[in-house]
Design a protein around this motif. Structure first.
Motif, PDB file in Angstrom:
ATOM      1  N   VAL A 182       8.321   8.870  -1.051  1.00 59.02           N
ATOM      2  CA  VAL A 182       7.346   9.274  -2.211  1.00 59.02           C
ATOM      3  C   VAL A 182       7.038   8.505  -3.280  1.00 59.02           C
ATOM      4  N   ASN A 183       8.263   8.019  -4.090  1.00 57.25           N
ATOM      5  CA  ASN A 183       8.414   7.297  -5.099  1.00 57.25           C
ATOM      6  C   ASN A 183       7.728   5.777  -4.714  1.00 57.25           C
ATOM      7  N   ARG A 184       7.905   5.076  -3.483  1.00 53.77           N
ATOM      8  CA  ARG A 184       7.494   3.892  -3.090  1.00 53.77           C
ATOM      9  C   ARG A 184       6.068   4.048  -3.103  1.00 53.77           C
ATOM     10  N   LEU A 185       5.676   5.148  -2.540  1.00 56.89           N
ATOM     11  CA  LEU A 185       3.953   5.219  -2.026  1.00 56.89           C
ATOM     12  C   LEU A 185       3.401   5.247  -3.273  1.00 56.89           C
ATOM     13  N   VAL A 197      -0.583   4.085  -4.645  1.00 58.32           N
ATOM     14  CA  VAL A 197      -1.342   5.090  -4.997  1.00 58.32           C
ATOM     15  C   VAL A 197      -1.927   4.710  -6.724  1.00 58.32           C
ATOM     16  N   ALA A 198      -0.866   4.184  -7.533  1.00 60.27           N
ATOM     17  CA  ALA A 198      -1.044   4.008  -8.952  1.00 60.27           C
ATOM     18  C   ALA A 198      -2.067   2.618  -8.901  1.00 60.27           C
ATOM     19  N   ILE A 217     -10.793  -2.658  -4.851  1.00 59.68           N
ATOM     20  CA  ILE A 217      -9.603  -2.060  -4.101  1.00 59.68           C
ATOM     21  C   ILE A 217      -9.462  -2.727  -3.171  1.00 59.68           C
ATOM     22  N   LEU A 218     -10.259  -3.322  -2.249  1.00 61.87           N
ATOM     23  CA  LEU A 218     -10.196  -3.957  -0.947  1.00 61.87           C
ATOM     24  C   LEU A 218      -8.927  -5.216  -1.058  1.00 61.87           C
TER      25      LEU A 218
END
Length: 152
Positions: free
Chosen positions: A100-103, A107-108, A121-122
């Protein structure tokens, strides 16, 4: 219905678990040395791929897009580093910490890309995937050209 063992005497450790528990300290140190060498190889491979792709993107597109790619590649390396720390802890306590922390790193970066006009983004996402390409390069390299065995 499945019959489960009821007493601890009926629950015997497997041969692999026994071998790992009874491994001599020298073997354990050698295994960790190999693990740290693998980490180093993955980081260097990721760095090499990022440099080549950065230069290519800069030549074909623009410096701004290339810098977006580098941002994503940096996030990917941070993700790989956190993953390596979690795998190392798995060896110590036998529990894997789900990412979760890695993901949250990815996300950030994506949220920042949507909020700031200079970020795209890409290229950031593709830069993030650089660590996966480094893993594939390492796996294919060791599969096609296996390292020599010690004592063989």
């Amino acid at each position: 219905m499945v019959n489960l063992p009821e007493t601890p005497a009926e629950i015997a450790p497997s041969e692999e678990e026994t071998a790992v528990e009874n491994a001599p300290p020298a073997l354990e140190r050698n295994t960790m040395r190999e693990y740290y060498q693998l980490q180093k190889n993955l980081y260097l491979t990721c760095l090499g791929i990022a440099i080549v792709v950065f230069g290519s993107v800069w030549l074909v597109y623009s410096l701004a897009i290339a810098l977006n790619y580098v941002l994503g590649a940096c996030v990917g390396v941070l993700y790989l580093r956190r993953l390596a720390k979690d795998v190392e802890q798995l060896g110590e306590n036998g529990r894997l910490n789900f990412g979760v922390n890695r993901l949250a790193l990815l996300v950030a970066a994506i949220v920042a890309a949507t909020q700031l006009q200079n970020l795209q983004i890409l290229p950031i996402f593709l830069g993030f995937l650089t660590y996966k390409v480094a893993i594939l390069v390492y796996v294919f390299g060791t599969t096609l050209f296996p390292p020599p065995r010690a004592g063989g």
